[in-house]
Motif scaffolding. Structure first.
Motif, mmCIF file in Angstrom:
data_model
loop_
_atom_site.group_PDB
_atom_site.id
_atom_site.type_symbol
_atom_site.label_atom_id
_atom_site.label_comp_id
_atom_site.label_asym_id
_atom_site.label_seq_id
_atom_site.Cartn_x
_atom_site.Cartn_y
_atom_site.Cartn_z
ATOM 1 N N SER A 160 117.732 54.918 -61.596
ATOM 2 C CA SER A 160 119.118 54.640 -61.952
ATOM 3 C C SER A 160 119.556 53.279 -61.424
ATOM 4 C CB SER A 160 120.022 55.745 -61.393
ATOM 5 O OG SER A 160 121.375 55.405 -61.542
ATOM 6 N N LEU A 161 119.210 52.971 -60.180
ATOM 7 C CA LEU A 161 119.582 51.683 -59.589
ATOM 8 C C LEU A 161 118.880 50.522 -60.281
ATOM 9 C CD1 LEU A 161 119.617 52.683 -55.817
ATOM 10 C CD2 LEU A 161 121.591 51.949 -57.171
ATOM 11 N N LYS A 162 117.613 50.737 -60.691
ATOM 12 C CA LYS A 162 116.884 49.692 -61.421
ATOM 13 C C LYS A 162 117.541 49.431 -62.772
ATOM 14 C CE LYS A 162 112.661 51.387 -60.610
ATOM 15 N NZ LYS A 162 111.222 51.580 -60.760
ATOM 16 N N GLU A 163 117.933 50.498 -63.475
ATOM 17 C CA GLU A 163 118.579 50.353 -64.777
ATOM 18 C C GLU A 163 119.916 49.630 -64.671
ATOM 19 O OE1 GLU A 163 118.699 54.362 -66.235
ATOM 20 O OE2 GLU A 163 116.611 54.288 -66.918
ATOM 21 N N LYS A 164 120.613 49.807 -63.552
ATOM 22 C CA LYS A 164 121.894 49.133 -63.333
ATOM 23 C C LYS A 164 121.699 47.692 -62.868
ATOM 24 C CE LYS A 164 124.236 53.416 -62.131
ATOM 25 N NZ LYS A 164 124.801 54.224 -61.050
ATOM 26 N N GLY A 165 120.444 47.318 -62.593
ATOM 27 C CA GLY A 165 120.160 45.951 -62.160
ATOM 28 C C GLY A 165 120.507 45.665 -60.710
ATOM 29 N N LEU A 166 120.581 46.706 -59.886
ATOM 30 C CA LEU A 166 120.963 46.527 -58.490
ATOM 31 C C LEU A 166 119.762 46.367 -57.563
ATOM 32 C CD1 LEU A 166 123.847 49.146 -58.375
ATOM 33 C CD2 LEU A 166 124.046 46.665 -58.484
ATOM 34 N N ILE A 167 118.605 46.905 -57.980
ATOM 35 C CA ILE A 167 117.390 46.762 -57.178
ATOM 36 C C ILE A 167 116.241 46.374 -58.093
ATOM 37 C CG2 ILE A 167 118.118 48.458 -55.451
ATOM 38 C CD1 ILE A 167 116.075 50.410 -56.697
ATOM 39 N N GLU A 168 115.154 45.914 -57.471
ATOM 40 C CA GLU A 168 113.944 45.607 -58.227
ATOM 41 C C GLU A 168 112.737 45.928 -57.370
ATOM 42 O OE1 GLU A 168 113.841 41.469 -59.164
ATOM 43 O OE2 GLU A 168 114.013 40.847 -57.084
ATOM 44 N N TYR A 169 111.619 46.166 -58.033
ATOM 45 C CA TYR A 169 110.359 46.412 -57.347
ATOM 46 C C TYR A 169 109.525 45.155 -57.471
ATOM 47 C CZ TYR A 169 106.185 48.770 -55.711
ATOM 48 O OH TYR A 169 105.089 49.141 -54.974
#
Length: 61
Positions: A40-49
């Motif tokens: 969910s956080l990746k989809e919102k653009g708040l985190i990345e791997y």
């Protein structure tokens, strides 16, 4: 954003590059639950791997 997502972001701010297992231990939640929040956080653009599956980790954007 809910409370758990805010906790993950705060954790990543203090621990950039944290691995999924570290986040799971911090949250005291199951792996599937943690993966759902990270997605969910990746989809919102708040985190990345960043990095490979073996040596990479999660970073706050």
């Amino acid at each position: 954003m809910n409370e758990v997502e805010a906790l993950i972001l705060a954790f990543l701010e203090k621990n950039p590059g944290a691995k999924g297992g570290e986040i799971t231990q911090f949250l005291q939640k199951g792996t599937s639950t943690m993966e759902r929040y990270l997605k969910s956080l990746k989809e919102k653009g708040l985190i990345e791997y960043r990095g490979s599956r073996k040596t990479g980790g999660y970073f706050k954007k």
